[in-house]
Design an enzyme around this catalytic site. Structure first.
Site, PDB file in Angstrom:
ATOM      1  N   ASN A 274       5.808 -21.234  10.205  1.00 21.75           N
ATOM      2  CA  ASN A 274       4.629 -22.043  10.513  1.00 21.75           C
ATOM      3  C   ASN A 274       3.601 -21.100  11.129  1.00 21.75           C
ATOM      4  OD1 ASN A 274       2.692 -23.793  11.367  1.00 21.75           O
ATOM      5  ND2 ASN A 274       4.081 -25.164  12.489  1.00 21.75           N
TER       6      ASN A 274
ATOM      7  N   ARG B 228       4.778 -23.675   5.907  1.00 24.38           N
ATOM      8  CA  ARG B 228       3.992 -24.882   6.145  1.00 24.38           C
ATOM      9  C   ARG B 228       2.539 -24.571   5.791  1.00 24.38           C
ATOM     10  NH1 ARG B 228       1.501 -27.179  11.627  1.00 24.38           N
ATOM     11  NH2 ARG B 228       0.807 -29.162  10.779  1.00 24.38           N
TER      12      ARG B 228
ATOM     13  N   HIS C 123       0.491 -34.497   8.893  1.00 27.41           N
ATOM     14  CA  HIS C 123       1.839 -34.733   9.450  1.00 27.41           C
ATOM     15  C   HIS C 123       2.793 -35.293   8.380  1.00 27.41           C
ATOM     16  CE1 HIS C 123       0.058 -35.434  13.759  1.00 27.41           C
ATOM     17  NE2 HIS C 123       0.430 -34.169  13.619  1.00 27.41           N
TER      18      HIS C 123
ATOM     19  N   ARG D  83      -8.368 -35.076  20.607  1.00 22.62           N
ATOM     20  CA  ARG D  83      -9.232 -35.556  19.507  1.00 22.62           C
ATOM     21  C   ARG D  83      -9.578 -37.019  19.723  1.00 22.62           C
ATOM     22  NH1 ARG D  83      -5.062 -33.502  15.400  1.00 22.62           N
ATOM     23  NH2 ARG D  83      -5.358 -31.252  15.467  1.00 22.62           N
TER      24      ARG D  83
ATOM     25  N   GLU E 193      10.281 -30.865  11.150  1.00 22.90           N
ATOM     26  CA  GLU E 193       9.484 -30.501   9.978  1.00 22.90           C
ATOM     27  C   GLU E 193      10.041 -29.252   9.308  1.00 22.90           C
ATOM     28  OE1 GLU E 193       6.444 -31.112  12.920  1.00 22.90           O
ATOM     29  OE2 GLU E 193       5.006 -31.535  11.330  1.00 22.90           O
TER      30      GLU E 193
END
Ligand code: ADP
Length: 351
Positions: free
Chosen positions: A7, A64, A153, A214, A337
């Site tokens: 990642n 990823r 996601h 955010r 993940e």
């Protein structure tokens, strides 16, 4: 087969090494502050070189990649065409895709002949129907600029859906699920028969839930209003919406839900307000997705807040339980993940 999952972020590289198909985690690690002033690691190439001194006998690499737009509907073996495609997606994901790509290019140099697979955060959401992904804007923007909801996601939402099906001992194609990925970034997905049919993040990860920093959904007219009133330029406005809003912006304290819970318990009103807004937005989305799905077998919580903060989960669920005759299962499933990327890499390489 030893599969390295990478990642690669803008200033960090996280990795996990798996033995597949046993799904055994052999090792894991992370490098941070890549390319920053004073750091010993100048770029992703030297970062990966350092990692590969410790991690040997790699037979495949899974990467990823945040944005695959409409080009990549599933994981793919990396070749020049794929690299060009990921490059093209950099325009709509300038914060993420260039760093993901640096990881791929560095591995190509450092591990010649080792096959690489790109797994996209957006791919799981590519089944979302047009009535959910087209915005109420002139259609030309979709046609010419590919402006639409993409969702993110995806690897996490898919992983927890597969886990839910395993735990409930029911095939995915018989399940209606809502998964809440609540970390620093937060998103919620309606999953019908194993497929994402709507999700809260949009063209970028800014849309939807109130997150750590955010803002999530706001009236779009606010952006130009605030820019005019406060004389803020484009770049700073983007920064405010992405980095200075959400839990941090509302509370004025922190983006960390653990600190906010502590402060709220001690009587801090802005911390309490931030938590209440966070929870309320999630409840609204769950209500919307219930009606989109027409029922619900399980509500899944995952990521930092979803996995570790029971009081937040309880606040989200209490009204839901009151109004439903058939109670859904509430599941807490730790996301993984990297394992999902490793599975998809193994599947493609074996083929
Ligand atoms: P990221 O999106 O950066 O991967 P995480 O999934 O680590 O984020 O989630 C971070 C959020 O989860 C923070 O708000 C943090 O306060 C909260 N959290 C609560 N408990 C924990 C925990 N035990 N470990 C990590 N994060 C936690």
């Amino acid at each position: 087969m030893r599969i390295l999952v990478i990642n690669s972020g803008s200033s960090s590289i996280k990795y996990k090494l798996f033995d597949m198909p046993a799904e055994r985690l052999i090792s894991r690690g992370a490098l941070e502050h890549i390319g920053e002033k004073g750091s010993k690691i100048a770029n992703h190439y030297s970062g990966l070189k350092t990692i590969l001194e410790e991690v040997v006998s790699i037979e495949a690499v899974g990467h990823r990649v945040v944005h695959g737009a409409e080009k990549f509907k599933k994981a793919v073996l990396v070749n020049q065409k794929v690299i060009n495609g990921i490059k093209e997606c950099c325009a709509i994901a300038p914060l993420h895709n260039p760093a993901n790509l640096s990881g791929i290019l560095a591995c190509q140099k450092l591990l010649p002949g080792v096959r690489q697979v790109a797994v996209f955060d957006t791919a799981f959401h590519q089944n979302i129907p047009a009535h959910a992904y087209i915005y109420g804007l002139p259609y030309d923007y979709y046609d010419k600029l590919r402006v639409r909801k993409y969702g993110f996601h995806g690897t996490s939402h898919e992983y927890v859906a597969v886990e839910a099906s395993r735990i409930l001992k029911k095939p995915l194609n018989k399940l209606k699920l809502i998964s809440c990925h609540l970390g620093n970034g937060c998103s919620i997905t309606a999953i019908n028969k194993g497929k994402s049919i709507d999700t809260s993040m949009g063209f970028t990860p800014l849309e939807g839930l109130v997150m750590g920093t955010r803002c999530g959904d706001i009236d779009p007219a606010l952006v130009t209003y605030i820019m005019r009133k406060k004389k803020i330029n484009l770049q700073n406005m983007e920064l405010i919406l992405n980095k200075e809003s959400g839990l941090r912006g509302i509370s004025g304290i922190s983006n960390d839900m653990r600190s906010l819970e502590a402060k709220a318990s001690a009587g801090n009103r802005r911390a309490r307000l931030a938590i209440d807004i966070f929870v309320y937005r999630i409840r609204k989305y769950i209500g919307a997705y219930l009606s989109v799905l027409g029922g619900l077998d399980a509500l899944i919580f995952t990521a930092g807040i979803g996995e570790n903060q029971p009081s937040i989960r309880a606040n989200i669920c209490c009204e839901l339980f009151r109004c439903l005759n058939k109670k859904p299962k509430i599941m807490v499933i730790p996301t993984n993940e990297e394992l999902m990327i490793s599975r998809q890499t193994y599947k493609l390489i074996r083929r």
